[in-house]
Each structure stands twice: as C-alpha cells, then as structure tokens.
Design a protein around this motif. Structure first.
Motif, short mmCIF file in Angstrom:
data_model
loop_
_atom_site.label_atom_id
_atom_site.label_comp_id
_atom_site.label_asym_id
_atom_site.label_seq_id
_atom_site.Cartn_x
_atom_site.Cartn_y
_atom_site.Cartn_z
N UNK A 54 -14.90 -16.56 -6.25
CA UNK A 54 -14.95 -15.95 -4.93
C UNK A 54 -14.19 -16.70 -3.85
N UNK A 55 -13.99 -16.09 -2.74
CA UNK A 55 -13.44 -16.73 -1.54
C UNK A 55 -13.77 -15.86 -0.35
N UNK A 56 -13.01 -16.03 0.69
CA UNK A 56 -13.30 -15.31 1.92
C UNK A 56 -12.99 -13.82 1.82
N UNK A 57 -12.27 -13.41 0.76
CA UNK A 57 -11.89 -12.00 0.66
C UNK A 57 -12.38 -11.32 -0.62
N UNK A 58 -12.69 -12.12 -1.66
CA UNK A 58 -13.04 -11.50 -2.94
C UNK A 58 -14.21 -12.23 -3.58
N UNK A 59 -14.75 -11.66 -4.63
CA UNK A 59 -15.89 -12.28 -5.29
C UNK A 59 -15.76 -12.16 -6.81
N UNK A 60 -14.58 -12.51 -7.32
CA UNK A 60 -14.39 -12.48 -8.76
C UNK A 60 -13.72 -13.77 -9.21
N UNK A 61 -13.97 -14.15 -10.46
CA UNK A 61 -13.39 -15.38 -10.98
C UNK A 61 -11.89 -15.22 -11.18
N UNK A 62 -11.15 -16.23 -10.78
CA UNK A 62 -9.69 -16.22 -10.94
C UNK A 62 -9.24 -17.61 -11.38
N UNK A 63 -8.02 -17.66 -11.95
CA UNK A 63 -7.43 -18.94 -12.33
C UNK A 63 -6.13 -19.15 -11.55
N UNK A 64 -5.95 -20.38 -11.09
CA UNK A 64 -4.77 -20.72 -10.31
C UNK A 64 -4.25 -22.09 -10.73
N UNK A 65 -3.07 -22.40 -10.24
CA UNK A 65 -2.52 -23.75 -10.40
C UNK A 65 -2.37 -24.36 -9.01
N UNK A 66 -3.03 -25.48 -8.81
CA UNK A 66 -2.89 -26.23 -7.57
C UNK A 66 -1.74 -27.22 -7.75
N UNK A 67 -0.72 -27.10 -6.90
CA UNK A 67 0.46 -27.96 -7.01
C UNK A 67 0.53 -28.89 -5.80
N UNK A 68 0.51 -30.19 -6.07
CA UNK A 68 0.68 -31.17 -4.99
C UNK A 68 2.05 -31.80 -5.19
#
Length: 356
Positions: A54-68
């Motif tokens: 979830x987040x401020x707009x959705x409520x479903x599980x998602x996968x992302x890549x955090x790039x620093x």
C-alpha cells in the motif's frame, strides 16, 4: 549545462547505507510500507529489491527497485532528469524497461544526504524474469534476439531528444577509452598492463580518428548479461527487457553493437556467438562495411575497459564480487581475439549456422 565529471583515481563513490536506512527512504519519500527488502548487484550504485504494501494512493502489494546513485553521478542532476524522460518515452513506445515512480511530492527522484555524501534516489518498477547471466541452457537464437532488440531500441530512440545528452560524458563510454591509462596502475601484472595499453593505443588510432564519420544516435551504452532480462514462454527462453539506462548516451551505433557483442561473447566464453548478435542486429539496421571492419578492436577495447575498471573498483571495494564478473572469461577471450586477424574472426562469424 556542463559536461559530466569523470571518475578520478582513488575516489570512492559507492553509497553507504544499511537495509533499514533503505527501507526508511522508501517510506519517507514514496509512502510505501516495506514488507521485505534485499540487496541486488550493483557496480558503483546500490540497488535494493523491495516488496511494499500500500501507499498514499493504492492498497496492493507491489515490487520495486530502489536505486541509490553513486556520489559522482549524483552531481549530474540534469542527466538524471534526461534519463527519466528517456525511460518514460520508451515506456510510451512499448519498450519494456524500468520506469521511475513519482515520490509523494510527484518528483521522479530525490536527493538525500548519507554518510557517503549526497545521493540521488529513485524507485523503479520491478521487471520479473531472470538476468541473462543466471539463465541456464541458453539457445543461440536468444543472442540473435538481443541483436534485433539492440538495433530496434536505437531506432526507437532516434526521435528522442534531451539537451543533456549533447555534453554528457562518463568513463564507461567507448570514447573515454584513453582515460583508462589513469587506472592501469591497478593491474599489477606488468605483462597484462602492457597488453591492455596496446589495445588502448590501437583503439585511439583506428577508431577515435574516425568517430566523426560514423553514424550516431541515442544508444543504451551497456547492453550486458546483467542488464538483459529473459523469461521462459512455452518452455523456451525469450528476450523480455533491458535494464539500467545509466550509460545512455548520444554516440556511435557501432559502439552499441560492439558492447552488446562483447558481453554475449564473454557470457558464452566463445567469440563465435558474436555472429548471432550481428545477424539479429542486421534484421533492423544493415551494418556499414567500415563499422564491420572496426568491430573487433571495439570489442577488445570494451573488454579492456571492463577488466581495468573491474580491478580498480575491486581494490576500493573488495567485497563487491559483481565488479569482477568479466575477469575470469575476459583475459581468455581477449587473448584469443588478439591472436586472430579481422579476416579470421569475420570468417568464423559468417560460417555460423542460421538460428531463429
């Protein structure tokens, strides 16, 4: 707008942060609650695979890549903006690639202060599948698909423009091969060091003197076995996606093909596979004879780049095995190629059986 800065010897630019700090960045800037996080391979950057709820707009599980991003590239904010525009452009052209996600303030990146300096942070969509490096029993036709994708990608990017690409420079561009001389000290074996120096000088004489005459356009700049995603469809491997546009640039199409061929050859530890990449490539763009004649030295120069910078970066970050991926097959392949004439190598490529 200024040219990008090039890496200086002795400069350690990799981000330093913990898993917990990475999770906090996801929550603070993107509004996601992390369910899990794991570190992915990276050269000078830090990459994390995150599963969120979830987040401020959705409520479903998602996968992302955090790039620093490393501290050097993080100084070139205009390039990151240009790169983000390129990724969104390609997404709209139905090219499967990482797409930057907006922060809670609707920006496609943010800049954070870490112990290692200021770093640009982005969150990208996660693309399922496996890297070419980790796929098993790869058929020859996959390398033809890589060639076709390479020329098609460059063709799609012909209509993209951002002013930052007029001046952007990095050490990993083939134009920057002469800069390797500053880092050869990291290659302790004097015979190997001299071997690499010979390649650099030959590349300068044969290729860099002709750059102005070669066809140019936007290129990815690093089509390698760890940036290519494949997946099995109906039990057969198929090309799916390309990752990491951090080396995207306005440059010679010859360099794009040579780089794609380099990593295919290194992956298979066999120079023959380069012929499959060329055949796939020419389904979209016919390779001019002059470019064909320069392929061998361009491939050798790319291996030279990878070997030199791999040893140098490893000396700064001994725990990062990723940077030495090229080393084991690299020396063997490079010596084999140097022992062959252009004609001998081209003959091997021409005699390959057709694959589809």
């Amino acid at each position: 707008m200024t040219n990008s800065e090039l890496l200086s010897p002795g400069e350690n630019i990799r981000p330093q942060l913990t898993m917990d700090q990475a999770k906090q960045l996801v929550t603070k800037y993107y509004g996601f609650e992390c369910e899990s996080i794991s570190e992915l391979d990276g050269y000078d950057d830090k990459n994390f695979k995150v599963a969120v709820r979830g987040n401020h707009e959705q409520d479903k599980n998602e996968q992302y890549v955090l790039k620093i991003l490393n501290s050097l590239d993080s100084r070139t904010v205009d390039f990151i903006e240009g790169q983000n525009e390129l990724l969104l452009y390609l997404f709209n052209k139905n090219i499967t690639c990482p797409v930057p996600q907006p922060t809670i303030t609707k920006s496609y990146y943010t800049i954070v202060q870490l112990e290692s300096g200021k770093h640009i942070v982005r969150l990208m969509n996660y693309i399922t599948g496996v890297t070419l490096l980790t796929a098993s029993n790869l058929p020859d036709y996959i390398f033809s698909q890589i060639g076709t994708f390479t020329s098609n990608l460059d063709n799609v990017m012909k209509k993209f423009y951002h002013p930052v690409y007029e001046s952007h420079k990095t050490l990993w561009m083939l134009n920057s091969v002469p800069e390797l001389k500053k880092f050869l000290f990291a290659v302790e074996d004097s015979e190997k060091r001299s071997f690499l120096e010979d390649i650099i000088v030959e590349f300068e004489k044969k290729v860099l003197t002709k750059v102005d005459q070669l066809e140019k356009g936007m290129i990815h700049g690093d089509i390698n076995e760890q940036n290519i995603i494949v997946e099995k469809i109906g039990g057969e491997w198929q090309f799916k996606s390309i990752l990491d546009f951090g080396d995207s640039q306005y440059s010679c199409y010859l360099f794009e093909l040579a780089i794609a061929m380099t990593y295919a050859i290194l992956l298979k530890k066999n120079v023959d596979v380069g012929g499959h990449v060329i055949r796939g490539y020419e389904k979209v763009r016919k390779l001019p004879e002059e470019e064909f004649n320069l392929l061998k030295i361009c491939i050798e120069a790319r291996i030279c780049q990878s070997l030199t910078m791999g040893v140098y970066t490893s000396s700064l970050d001994p725990g990062n095995a990723y940077v030495l991926t090229t080393s084991k097959p690299g020396w063997k392949v490079l010596r084999e190629m140097r022992s062959m004439t252009n004609e001998e190598l081209f003959q091997k490529w021409r005699e390959l059986p057709l694959v589809e």
